[in-house]
Design a protein around this motif. Sequence first.
Motif, short mmCIF file in Angstrom:
data_model
loop_
_atom_site.label_atom_id
_atom_site.label_comp_id
_atom_site.label_asym_id
_atom_site.label_seq_id
_atom_site.Cartn_x
_atom_site.Cartn_y
_atom_site.Cartn_z
N LEU A 235 90.66 54.45 73.63
CA LEU A 235 90.37 53.04 73.49
C LEU A 235 91.19 52.42 72.38
O LEU A 235 91.42 53.01 71.35
N GLY A 236 91.61 51.22 72.59
CA GLY A 236 92.27 50.47 71.53
C GLY A 236 93.74 50.77 71.39
O GLY A 236 94.42 50.22 70.54
N SER A 237 94.29 51.65 72.24
CA SER A 237 95.70 51.96 72.11
C SER A 237 96.45 51.51 73.35
O SER A 237 96.18 51.96 74.45
N LEU A 238 97.41 50.63 73.17
CA LEU A 238 98.15 50.09 74.29
C LEU A 238 99.01 51.18 74.93
O LEU A 238 99.04 51.34 76.15
N TRP A 239 99.71 51.94 74.12
CA TRP A 239 100.53 53.03 74.65
C TRP A 239 99.66 54.17 75.15
O TRP A 239 100.09 54.97 75.98
N GLY A 240 98.45 54.22 74.65
CA GLY A 240 97.51 55.21 75.16
C GLY A 240 97.24 55.01 76.64
O GLY A 240 97.06 55.98 77.37
N THR A 241 97.25 53.75 77.09
CA THR A 241 96.99 53.54 78.52
C THR A 241 98.13 54.12 79.34
O THR A 241 97.92 54.61 80.45
N LEU A 242 99.34 54.09 78.82
CA LEU A 242 100.46 54.70 79.56
C LEU A 242 100.29 56.21 79.59
O LEU A 242 100.41 56.83 80.65
N LEU A 243 99.97 56.78 78.44
CA LEU A 243 99.77 58.22 78.40
C LEU A 243 98.60 58.62 79.30
O LEU A 243 98.69 59.58 80.06
N GLY A 244 97.54 57.85 79.23
CA GLY A 244 96.38 58.13 80.07
C GLY A 244 96.74 58.04 81.54
O GLY A 244 96.34 58.89 82.35
N GLY A 245 97.52 57.02 81.88
CA GLY A 245 97.94 56.87 83.27
C GLY A 245 98.77 58.06 83.72
O GLY A 245 98.59 58.59 84.83
N ILE A 246 99.65 58.50 82.83
CA ILE A 246 100.50 59.64 83.18
C ILE A 246 99.68 60.90 83.37
O ILE A 246 99.85 61.64 84.35
N VAL A 247 98.77 61.15 82.45
CA VAL A 247 97.91 62.35 82.57
C VAL A 247 97.14 62.30 83.88
O VAL A 247 97.05 63.29 84.62
N LEU A 248 96.61 61.13 84.20
CA LEU A 248 95.84 61.00 85.44
C LEU A 248 96.73 61.22 86.65
O LEU A 248 96.36 61.95 87.58
#
Lengths: 289, 341, 245
Positions: A235-248
């Motif tokens: 939560l709260g990390s913009l680049w985290g959503t990219l990393l999360g998307g990639i992991v998914l």
Amino acid sequence: MTLVNAVVQGVLLGGMYALFATGLSLMFGVMRIVNLAHGDFAVFGAFFALVLVDSASLSPLVTLLIVVPGMAAFGYLLQRGLLQRAVVASPLPALLVTFGLSIVVQNLLLELFSADQRRLQIGSFETGSFQLTYDLAIGYFPAVVFAIAVALLVGLSLFLRRTQLGRLMRATSDDQETARLMGVDNRNMYALAAAIAFATVGLAGVLNGVQTNFSPASGPTLLIFAFEAVIIGGLGSLWGTLLGGIVLGVAQNVGAWIEPAQQVLAGHLVFLLVLALRPRGLLAKGAPA
Amino acid sequence: MTELVTIRRATTSTRVGGGLLALGVVALAMLPYVIVPSQVFRFIDLLVFVVLATMWNLLAGYGGMVSVGQQAYIGIGAYGLVYLADQLGVDAFLAVPLVAVVAAAVAIPVSFLAFRLVGGYFAIGTWVIAEVVRLLTVQVDDLGAGAGTSLRSLSDIDRDLRIAYTYWFALGLATVAVVATYLLIRSRLGIALTAIRDEPTAAASNGVEVTRVKRIVFVVSAAGCGAAGAILALSSLGVQPDSIYSVQWTAYMIFMVIIGGVGTLEGPIVGAVLFYVLREWLAQFGVIYLVVLGAVAIAITLFVPQGLWGAVSRGRLRLFAVGHTVRLPAEPSPTPPARRT
Amino acid sequence: MTGQAPGGALLDLAGVDVHYGDLQAIFGVSLAVAEGETVAVLGANGAGKSTLLKAITGMLPITAGDVRYDGRSLRGAPAHRRAGMGIALVPEGRRLFASLTVEENLLVGGHRARPGPWNRRSVYELFPLLRPLRKRPASVLSGGEQQAVAIGRALMSNPRLLLLDEVSLGLAPIVVKQLYAALPAITASGATVLVVEQDMHQAMAVADRVHCLLEGRTALEAPVSEVTGDQVANAYFGMLPSVVS
């Protein structure tokens, strides 16, 4: 398909998921609203493009010029006119309202377009690929989507960090009461955040509609993917959503490589694993990005 | 010598209400003797709605946890019943309470995962969990995989008798669900829930074990939904994964509770009855009825957040004695009941 | 003479009531602040000082009376418009934007800036300790540093009326002294200042007039030169509830 290929496809798919996740994350970050109709609005965007393609013979990618601003305006008005009333201390009303919107949008689309699966056609570009090595191919379209996702995140990051408006938005997200004392009308801020979120949702919906089949019932699945990307990334990390998307994306594709019917389940299981072991996500920060 | 302040739980309206409800249950129990089985059948659905609405309200209205994934337990209940009855030879009707235990048992480990999320993300998390349960269920060939399975162990019983028994179990479940929720809210747990809802940090620092209380509510709600699922399997003589695990059930629960009134015991019951009637009437218009219901739910959430029961009773009329009335010494009539427990 | 100061009032509260729901917090308070004055509003915890500031900034509605600013009533003016009118608040507890840097906090403060002497450079001159901290996130600063940022942030809008809410709260006396040492430069630039404080001596050292609140009511109002510390202390603690003018 080799495992390496599956992983690469997964990474590229992550770009698509990041596109979906950004809007969800933004609305939560700024006004603490989890939009349960998020996926349905993406599908709405895809159908919007479909109507433009059918009636004006436009290419789906050209329709983006109309869909993205249109969705932005719609998001602004929806927030200002309806969702603003649900921005209260308790999270319950916003959840109930967005859930209601989900039902309304899904069934309106069903009534207007029937339950048939649709696709936005862009011709051979969609299936074409670079052949990198003997067993590694990179699809043109997935690569373009990934590039768009990165560009969007860079743009959003620059907007939030370098512009006054972005600063005001982050300030509103931190402490909307004090922001008001500085002269910031938080209703405008929220509506702006919603406009940006809906613009990305429209973009994601159209691109997704090129890549896969969609129907009025496709919304919830997209919401779940967006959500999983946000939580995995943190939560709260913009680049985290990219990393999360990639992991998914990688989890899903590797899962499909192992057992073709289990693509979605594989993603869910990895999500639950991250939730169990690192509940704050992989790139969690204390404050919004 | 100072006079003591007396605190009563019951008021006139709760005594009257309680009496009426008890009478109502007795009257409803007579139903299979009075009307034809095909009509009794429809009441089963209504009773299931009452259970689901009460359970969702317990979780969201009292517990503060909005779940969009209770269909997981409805499915576990339905499949559990079919498995217990057909595969393990348990009497189909006695399996209903057993299934509730199974659903509760599943909810306990799930809660550890789910509680890592809050608010809207908790909601979607419960949805993901429901999807996982569905996807895992359709793997199992013994349970019919993607096509579902039918309940065979009741095929010998006379149809009218089966419907009557299903109805009585549904009535029993509805009564137990409502009474259990009533007792839960009336107890110390209920007060703890209000404290958590109002101010969790203060509640925790006063010794309220917030997580434990929430877990109890989560598990009870799952058990109730599981038993409701079992009734559904009994009444449709089988189970179909896409239908039983559908998020449509959540939509129904949310509508019922919003329309009736969140956070009261009477609200979900009113909502269930209203929703049942509305659904019957609106179904003729096709899919648009869902659009209408969605719009109505939005409107009520924003403009009449206390729901229909809340608007009618204005927080003062109660059928269930969950409030406290303070009677000061030497006062001829009691002060108005506290607005909330 | 109640609440009427010479030179025309910039801020004029007349018979103001403020409620929190059913609970009344301010009872008929009248207070006038002339342009260029520094007025100290004193009182114990719960006396209603912060509530009064919330009413002035529009964060809380008033339930009776009127708040007039520069001759016009503020009734109906939403909080976010008052910054543009030249009213700036340094909130109780600082309330900096935690994820923003010091510099960014100042820039947000300047969002509705009126023309005037205060900008980033002059703020850093006023508080030189902040200059090396420009790029630090506000959340990692010490209490005193945060308070300086909060004051600077309010100054960035070039306010005509600066409201200081409990600057001394939670800070060591020497830090408080350093912060208050900045006040002369602020008033020299023409700002009218309303200082809300629990620290009586510090506030009276900088103020022209003092106004004591006790349980939501005016207990004392007088020019600083005409009252003793004892009289103020009595009004503060409620020993002699009298209005001296």
